[in-house]
Motif scaffolding. Structure first.
Motif, short mmCIF file in Angstrom:
data_model
loop_
_atom_site.label_atom_id
_atom_site.label_comp_id
_atom_site.label_asym_id
_atom_site.label_seq_id
_atom_site.Cartn_x
_atom_site.Cartn_y
_atom_site.Cartn_z
N MET A 15 0.85 -1.18 0.00
CA MET A 15 0.00 0.00 0.00
C MET A 15 0.89 1.24 0.00
SD MET A 15 -2.94 0.89 2.71
CE MET A 15 -3.37 2.58 3.00
N ALA A 16 0.49 2.24 -0.77
CA ALA A 16 1.26 3.48 -0.86
C ALA A 16 1.18 4.23 0.46
CB ALA A 16 0.71 4.34 -1.99
N GLU A 17 2.22 5.02 0.69
CA GLU A 17 2.23 5.81 1.93
C GLU A 17 1.14 6.86 1.88
OE1 GLU A 17 5.23 8.87 4.10
OE2 GLU A 17 6.10 7.10 3.17
N ARG A 18 0.54 7.08 3.01
CA ARG A 18 -0.57 8.04 3.08
C ARG A 18 -0.02 9.39 3.50
NH1 ARG A 18 -5.46 5.76 3.11
NH2 ARG A 18 -6.33 7.18 4.63
N LYS A 19 -0.61 10.45 2.97
CA LYS A 19 -0.17 11.81 3.29
C LYS A 19 -1.02 12.38 4.41
CE LYS A 19 1.80 13.27 -1.00
NZ LYS A 19 2.30 14.51 -1.54
N GLY A 20 -0.37 13.05 5.31
CA GLY A 20 -1.08 13.76 6.36
C GLY A 20 -1.38 15.17 5.89
N VAL A 21 -2.57 15.65 6.16
CA VAL A 21 -2.97 16.98 5.70
C VAL A 21 -3.60 17.72 6.88
CG1 VAL A 21 -4.50 18.24 4.13
CG2 VAL A 21 -3.46 16.12 3.38
N LEU A 22 -3.15 18.96 7.06
CA LEU A 22 -3.76 19.81 8.07
C LEU A 22 -4.98 20.46 7.43
CD1 LEU A 22 -3.76 21.25 10.81
CD2 LEU A 22 -2.35 23.01 9.77
N GLU A 33 -12.37 11.39 4.38
CA GLU A 33 -11.77 10.71 3.23
C GLU A 33 -12.85 10.07 2.37
OE1 GLU A 33 -8.39 7.48 1.94
OE2 GLU A 33 -8.72 7.88 4.07
N PHE A 34 -13.83 9.44 2.98
CA PHE A 34 -14.93 8.82 2.25
C PHE A 34 -15.65 9.86 1.39
CE2 PHE A 34 -19.47 7.79 2.03
CZ PHE A 34 -19.43 6.57 1.39
N LEU A 35 -15.96 11.02 1.97
CA LEU A 35 -16.67 12.06 1.24
C LEU A 35 -15.83 12.64 0.11
CD1 LEU A 35 -18.38 13.84 4.26
CD2 LEU A 35 -19.46 12.38 2.53
N LEU A 36 -14.54 12.81 0.35
CA LEU A 36 -13.67 13.33 -0.70
C LEU A 36 -13.57 12.34 -1.86
CD1 LEU A 36 -10.80 14.94 1.40
CD2 LEU A 36 -12.51 16.11 0.00
N ARG A 37 -13.42 11.05 -1.55
CA ARG A 37 -13.35 10.04 -2.62
C ARG A 37 -14.67 9.97 -3.40
NH1 ARG A 37 -9.56 5.79 -2.50
NH2 ARG A 37 -7.89 6.16 -1.03
N LYS A 38 -15.77 10.05 -2.68
CA LYS A 38 -17.08 10.01 -3.35
C LYS A 38 -17.24 11.22 -4.26
CE LYS A 38 -21.98 9.28 -2.21
NZ LYS A 38 -22.52 10.14 -3.22
N ALA A 39 -16.82 12.39 -3.80
CA ALA A 39 -16.90 13.60 -4.62
C ALA A 39 -16.03 13.48 -5.87
CB ALA A 39 -16.49 14.83 -3.79
N LEU A 40 -14.84 12.90 -5.73
CA LEU A 40 -13.96 12.70 -6.90
C LEU A 40 -14.59 11.75 -7.91
CD1 LEU A 40 -10.46 12.46 -5.19
CD2 LEU A 40 -11.22 14.23 -6.79
N VAL A 41 -15.17 10.67 -7.43
CA VAL A 41 -15.82 9.71 -8.33
C VAL A 41 -17.02 10.37 -9.01
CG1 VAL A 41 -17.16 7.57 -8.42
CG2 VAL A 41 -15.04 7.65 -7.13
#
Length: 106
Positions: free
Chosen positions: A1-8, A35-43
């Motif tokens: 799995m790719a490394e995950r980025k931390g975001v403020l 994260e779920f909402l951001l992924r759903k918005a991207l899709v």
């Protein structure tokens, strides 16, 4: 799995509270909900990059809620009609004679 980025992420406190309540309703952490909402918005927008995996393990939890305790129908009905279900129904109500009436022989 790719490394995950931390975001403020700076959010209005009311928005954060709403997200936290929504996350709790769906049995997710607030971070997983964002994260779920951001992924759903991207899709939905057709902007999800190809090759991106699904939502990481732990971000999506099954929507199972504990079953509420079952209350007998008699209690629900009696409560709906204002009857206290804890009162004993086996005792007959005490009859008090109207004032001024006495027992015979007294």
């Amino acid at each position: 799995m790719a490394e995950r980025k931390g975001v403020l992420l700076r959010l209005d406190p009311a928005v954060h509270d709403a997200l936290a309540r929504w996350a709790a309703d769906e049995l997710r952490s607030t971070n997983a909900q964002i994260e779920f909402l951001l992924r759903k918005a991207l899709v939905d927008a057709g902007r999800m990059p190809s090759g991106v995996g699904g939502i990481p393990e732990g971000a999506v939890r099954p929507k199972t809620r504990p079953e509420p305790p079952r209350v007998p129908v008699s209690v629900r009905v009696s409560c709906a009609f204002g009857v206290n279900p804890r009162e004993s129904r086996s005792r007959a109500p005490r009859r008090v004679p109207p004032s001024g009436i006495t027992r015979r022989g007294a």
